[in-house]
Design a protein around this motif. Sequence first.
Motif, mmCIF file in Angstrom:
data_model
loop_
_atom_site.group_PDB
_atom_site.id
_atom_site.type_symbol
_atom_site.label_atom_id
_atom_site.label_comp_id
_atom_site.label_asym_id
_atom_site.label_seq_id
_atom_site.Cartn_x
_atom_site.Cartn_y
_atom_site.Cartn_z
ATOM 1 N N THR A 453 0.855 -1.070 0.090
ATOM 2 C CA THR A 453 0.037 -0.154 -0.029
ATOM 3 C C THR A 453 0.815 1.196 -0.122
ATOM 4 N N GLU A 454 2.141 1.243 0.935
ATOM 5 C CA GLU A 454 3.037 2.329 1.014
ATOM 6 C C GLU A 454 3.416 2.667 -0.401
ATOM 7 N N GLU A 455 3.778 1.712 -1.167
ATOM 8 C CA GLU A 455 4.341 2.061 -2.617
ATOM 9 C C GLU A 455 3.371 2.527 -3.604
ATOM 10 N N LEU A 456 2.367 1.839 -3.553
ATOM 11 C CA LEU A 456 1.141 2.441 -4.380
ATOM 12 C C LEU A 456 0.678 3.983 -4.052
ATOM 13 N N ILE A 457 0.870 4.377 -2.597
ATOM 14 C CA ILE A 457 0.748 5.514 -2.473
ATOM 15 C C ILE A 457 1.547 6.648 -2.744
ATOM 16 N N ASN A 458 2.780 6.332 -2.604
ATOM 17 C CA ASN A 458 3.822 7.297 -2.776
ATOM 18 C C ASN A 458 4.570 7.208 -4.262
ATOM 19 N N HIS A 459 4.546 6.049 -4.888
ATOM 20 C CA HIS A 459 5.157 5.879 -5.995
ATOM 21 C C HIS A 459 4.070 5.547 -7.312
ATOM 22 N N ALA A 460 3.003 5.910 -7.235
ATOM 23 C CA ALA A 460 2.090 5.529 -8.073
ATOM 24 C C ALA A 460 2.340 6.008 -9.658
ATOM 25 N N ASP A 461 3.103 7.019 -9.686
ATOM 26 C CA ASP A 461 3.467 7.471 -11.152
ATOM 27 C C ASP A 461 4.335 6.594 -11.833
ATOM 28 N N ASP A 462 5.539 6.378 -10.887
ATOM 29 C CA ASP A 462 6.594 5.291 -11.280
ATOM 30 C C ASP A 462 6.174 3.973 -11.711
ATOM 31 N N ILE A 463 5.039 3.455 -10.844
ATOM 32 C CA ILE A 463 4.687 2.115 -10.980
ATOM 33 C C ILE A 463 3.891 2.049 -12.238
ATOM 34 N N SER A 464 3.027 3.109 -12.509
ATOM 35 C CA SER A 464 2.220 3.201 -13.826
ATOM 36 C C SER A 464 3.028 2.823 -14.876
ATOM 37 N N ASN A 465 4.358 3.799 -14.848
ATOM 38 C CA ASN A 465 4.999 4.012 -16.040
ATOM 39 C C ASN A 465 5.699 2.545 -16.500
ATOM 40 N N LYS A 466 6.242 1.977 -15.185
ATOM 41 C CA LYS A 466 6.863 0.778 -15.445
ATOM 42 C C LYS A 466 5.704 -0.521 -15.990
ATOM 43 N N MET A 467 4.475 -0.373 -15.765
ATOM 44 C CA MET A 467 3.453 -1.265 -15.878
ATOM 45 C C MET A 467 3.107 -1.018 -17.604
ATOM 46 N N ALA A 468 3.253 0.281 -17.845
ATOM 47 C CA ALA A 468 3.109 0.686 -19.233
ATOM 48 C C ALA A 468 3.998 0.164 -20.102
ATOM 49 N N HIS A 469 5.402 0.136 -19.508
ATOM 50 C CA HIS A 469 6.301 -0.487 -20.434
ATOM 51 C C HIS A 469 6.237 -1.864 -20.798
ATOM 52 N N ILE A 470 5.816 -2.563 -19.473
ATOM 53 C CA ILE A 470 5.660 -4.058 -19.716
ATOM 54 C C ILE A 470 4.541 -4.282 -20.952
ATOM 55 N N VAL A 471 3.519 -3.758 -20.682
ATOM 56 C CA VAL A 471 2.285 -3.734 -21.528
ATOM 57 C C VAL A 471 2.917 -3.542 -22.805
ATOM 58 N N GLU A 472 3.446 -2.424 -23.102
ATOM 59 C CA GLU A 472 4.046 -2.318 -24.720
ATOM 60 C C GLU A 472 4.997 -3.230 -24.958
ATOM 61 N N HIS A 473 5.975 -3.698 -24.454
ATOM 62 C CA HIS A 473 6.974 -4.278 -24.912
ATOM 63 C C HIS A 473 7.006 -5.899 -24.732
ATOM 64 N N LYS A 474 6.025 -6.533 -23.846
ATOM 65 C CA LYS A 474 6.199 -7.940 -23.538
ATOM 66 C C LYS A 474 4.953 -8.571 -24.468
ATOM 67 N N SER A 475 5.236 -9.637 -24.656
ATOM 68 C CA SER A 475 4.028 -10.245 -25.758
ATOM 69 C C SER A 475 2.856 -10.363 -24.662
ATOM 70 N N LYS A 476 1.759 -10.614 -25.448
ATOM 71 C CA LYS A 476 0.456 -10.962 -24.529
ATOM 72 C C LYS A 476 0.727 -12.200 -23.820
ATOM 73 N N LEU A 477 1.044 -13.462 -24.342
ATOM 74 C CA LEU A 477 1.351 -14.730 -23.916
ATOM 75 C C LEU A 477 2.070 -14.511 -22.583
ATOM 76 N N ARG A 478 3.127 -14.037 -22.630
ATOM 77 C CA ARG A 478 4.114 -13.927 -21.488
ATOM 78 C C ARG A 478 3.380 -13.117 -20.258
ATOM 79 N N PHE A 479 2.835 -11.959 -20.779
ATOM 80 C CA PHE A 479 2.304 -11.211 -20.018
ATOM 81 C C PHE A 479 1.150 -11.797 -19.035
ATOM 82 N N LEU A 480 0.295 -12.407 -19.852
ATOM 83 C CA LEU A 480 -0.997 -13.086 -19.070
ATOM 84 C C LEU A 480 -0.613 -14.216 -18.398
ATOM 85 N N GLN A 481 0.450 -14.557 -18.425
ATOM 86 C CA GLN A 481 0.904 -15.802 -17.325
ATOM 87 C C GLN A 481 0.657 -15.459 -15.971
ATOM 88 N N PRO A 482 -0.048 -16.093 -15.106
ATOM 89 C CA PRO A 482 -0.317 -15.687 -13.639
ATOM 90 C C PRO A 482 0.920 -15.856 -13.090
#
Length: 497
Positions: A453-482
Amino acid sequence: MAFVIIGGGVGGCGAALELADAGYPVTLIERKEYLLSGSSDTTPCRLGLGFHYADSETALHCLKTTIHFIKKYRDFILAKDLPEMHPYRRTRYFVVKDSSFSLDHITTVYDNLRKEYIKLISEDPSNEVLGPADVFCRPLSKTEYSQWVNEEIVVAGFETAEQVLNWPIFKEHITHLVEHHSQITVYKNTEVIDVKQSEDDTGFDLEFLRKCSNKNEKMHADFIINSSWHNIDSINRKVGIFMPPNSRTNRVKAIAQIKLPPNFEKSGPVNHMFFCFGPHCAFTNMSDNTAFITYEPVTNVEYSTECDFPQSLTHLMDGLVTEEEKQQYGQGILAGAIKYIPNLKGATVSEVRFGNVRTNGTVNISTLDSGHHSRRGLGVTEKLIDWIDNPCLKLVHFLENAACIKKMIGQHALANQHLTKIVLALTSPLTNPIKSSILEQVIRKQLQIYHSTEELINHADDISNKMAHIVEHKSKLRFLQPAPTKAYAKFNRGCPH
């Protein structure tokens, strides 16, 4: 918001009252037939002031917590109407010859406790709930205790302001508050069968057995507080929260209730007594010709660091103990206690109860580096967003635990807002609603697993940017693995201070 608390011990009841008083609707699920009937009911009733800890930090925290408890519940002190210096309102601590810690070390800890009590009174005069500071702790001469204890094994004695809780009356009071609170729904004699995260990852779905009707029922919870004590880890695993090996110890203990010998108090009332440090003896005089006693070599039935609570001990915790077993433990405890308090000869065992003590790390009461001697912290931890573990490590901690949980819930609500913003930012560009829905579930799951919770509150923008990078560059198959479920073990933050 629907709150579900699993476990109706003192920790669960305390959390339920705290949240209900704040206006939250709460459902409390208890496996046994009555509230406060598990390990909470296996208490020696001592309102510890820290004198039984050799670690100063642990001792000082214990003192502060107990003062806070007494200020709120002073009417439930045993013999509360007697003078402060009456033996029933004083506990004597005896340092034995084979103590795990030196007399100098113990004297230093006791001096630190006295100084802290003086400091607390100077900061707030209402903290003077244990009598004047000059009688908070005093050394005893041998003539003051020689008629009660075995002098051959005692090095020194101290009389302290430590008092005893009238547990039966307190238990009745808390049970009444919980069961009659308009914001609390109580399910007793009900066992949680399964818990899983909702398909949309917004809350949890529970299945439980109502033993009275022998029927399974289901319920949705927006937030879960796991207060199920020795079963806490088995409940956690149902949603993929795994405990790292050797991260905690369950110690099953037996406590004996005895009827005192006819002439035990012929020369006057007898103080409560505690022999330290190590595997020794304790005596709590209930002022009605009965007492609770422990003798650690027998009292400590078994230690376990296993993830699952040992099946060999389950019958003890569930009260499925034969009278023969009870007497075997009770007579062993009494025989051991007589070595320290010879005047207990002639006492009879009337009851034996079994409970569990949970300690962080590995524990061996006989070793100096054991976590038993240094029990710092409350044990309250967030395991997932909207999931908090609440093992109440000491009875008097339940007020502090409950306040901590309420504070953490506010943090979780704020973290959820940031989580939703991140999810929307990443899924809004998608025009395909099916892809958007799948991606939303994956992102939400990833965020819940890998970020506090602390990370989501204090570093939301950084986390969002990293997740966007993952969504953009990783294949759907790899990303959707649990994600690996054991990653949940890393999400283990304590109460924010």
